[in-house]
Write an enzyme that holds these catalytic residues in place. Structure first.
Site, PDB file in Angstrom:
ATOM      1  N   HIS A   1       9.706  -1.589   1.827  1.00 32.78           N
ATOM      2  CA  HIS A   1       9.772  -1.712   3.289  1.00 32.78           C
ATOM      3  C   HIS A   1       9.659  -3.174   3.683  1.00 32.78           C
ATOM      4  CE1 HIS A   1       5.627  -0.904   2.029  1.00 32.78           C
ATOM      5  NE2 HIS A   1       5.232  -1.699   3.009  1.00 32.78           N
TER       6      HIS A   1
ATOM      7  N   SER B   1       0.817  -1.222   0.000  1.00 30.30           N
ATOM      8  CA  SER B   1       0.000   0.000   0.000  1.00 30.30           C
ATOM      9  C   SER B   1       0.848   1.268   0.000  1.00 30.30           C
ATOM     10  CB  SER B   1      -0.952   0.009   1.201  1.00 30.30           C
ATOM     11  OG  SER B   1      -0.223   0.039   2.409  1.00 30.30           O
TER      12      SER B   1
HETATM   13  P1  AMP Z   1       2.243  -2.353   3.008  1.00 26.31           P
HETATM   14  O1  AMP Z   1       0.777  -2.636   3.040  1.00 26.31           O
HETATM   15  O2  AMP Z   1       3.106  -3.569   2.968  1.00 26.31           O
HETATM   16  O3  AMP Z   1       2.584  -1.350   1.916  1.00 26.31           O
HETATM   17  O4  AMP Z   1       2.591  -1.687   4.400  1.00 26.31           O
HETATM   18  C1  AMP Z   1       2.518  -0.319   4.638  1.00 26.31           C
HETATM   19  C2  AMP Z   1       2.516  -0.175   6.126  1.00 26.31           C
HETATM   20  O5  AMP Z   1       2.798   1.177   6.428  1.00 26.31           O
HETATM   21  C3  AMP Z   1       1.177  -0.511   6.796  1.00 26.31           C
HETATM   22  O6  AMP Z   1       1.381  -1.567   7.730  1.00 26.31           O
HETATM   23  C4  AMP Z   1       0.780   0.797   7.457  1.00 26.31           C
HETATM   24  O7  AMP Z   1       0.150   0.618   8.699  1.00 26.31           O
HETATM   25  C5  AMP Z   1       2.123   1.500   7.608  1.00 26.31           C
HETATM   26  N1  AMP Z   1       2.068   2.947   7.687  1.00 26.31           N
HETATM   27  C6  AMP Z   1       1.397   3.800   6.876  1.00 26.31           C
HETATM   28  N2  AMP Z   1       1.591   5.076   7.258  1.00 26.31           N
HETATM   29  C7  AMP Z   1       2.415   5.029   8.335  1.00 26.31           C
HETATM   30  C8  AMP Z   1       2.992   6.012   9.192  1.00 26.31           C
HETATM   31  N3  AMP Z   1       2.762   7.334   9.026  1.00 26.31           N
HETATM   32  N4  AMP Z   1       3.793   5.596  10.207  1.00 26.31           N
HETATM   33  C9  AMP Z   1       4.043   4.284  10.393  1.00 26.31           C
HETATM   34  N5  AMP Z   1       3.527   3.308   9.619  1.00 26.31           N
HETATM   35  C10 AMP Z   1       2.723   3.669   8.607  1.00 26.31           C
END
Ligand code: AMP
Length: 114
Positions: free
Chosen positions: A100, A95
Site C-alpha cells: 500500500h 503493519s
Molecule cells: P502500514 O503501517 O504502512 O502497514 O500501514 C497500514 C495502515 O493501514 C495504517 O495506517 C492503518 O491505520 C491502516 N488501516 C488498518 N486497517 C484499516 C482499515 N480497516 N481501513 C482503513 N485503514 C486501515
C-alpha cells in the site's frame, strides 16, 4: 499471500471510505489518519510488499503512483504539497502485509521520520 484486512476491503467485506477504484487498484481513507488527508492506495493484485514486486509489476507500480498523483490533485492537496510513503517490512514499519502507498497531506510534514 496471507489474508489481510485489505483483502477484506477489496472484497467489500469490510467498509472503507473509497476515493478511487479502477481495474488495478483501489484507494480509501486510512482508518487512523496521521494527517488531515491520509489515503491508502492498494493494488487489487495480492502483493505482500514492495520487496516482493518484480519487473512484471513495473506498469502496476507506475499506475499506483499515477493514481496517488491524481487523488492528491482531486482532494486539493497538490498545490501545498504532500508526502507519499511506502512502509516495507518490519524495519519499514509495515503493519498490513498487502502493498500500500500512503498519501498524506493537509499539513506540513517533518523530517526525519520516526
Ligand atoms: P502500514 O503501517 O504502512 O502497514 O500501514 C497500514 C495502515 O493501514 C495504517 O495506517 C492503518 O491505520 C491502516 N488501516 C488498518 N486497517 C484499516 C482499515 N480497516 N481501513 C482503513 N485503514 C486501515
Amino acid at each position: 499471500m496471507a489474508e489481510t484486512v485489505f483483502s477484506k476491503i477489496l472484497r467489500k467485506e469490510i467498509n472503507a471510505r473509497l476515493v478511487h477504484e479502477d481495474e488495478l487498484c483501489i484507494a480509501f481513507h486510512d482508518v487512523a489518519p496521521q494527517a488531515p488527508t491520509h489515503i491508502l492506495v492498494i493494488p487489487r493484485k495480492p502483493v505482500e510488499s514492495l520487496a516482493v514486486c518484480n519487473s512484471d509489476d513495473k506498469a502496476l507500480m507506475g499506475h499506483l503512483l499515477d493514481v496517488v498523483r491524481q487523488i492528491a490533485a482531486d482532494l486539493g492537496i497538490a498545490a501545498d504539497g504532500y508526502r507519499v510513503v511506502i512502509n516495507c517490512g518490519a524495519n519499514g514499519g509495515q503493519s498490513v502485509d498487502h502493498l500500500h502507498i500512503h498519501l498524506l497531506g493537509g499539513r506540513a510534514m517533518t523530517w526525519p521520520p520516526g
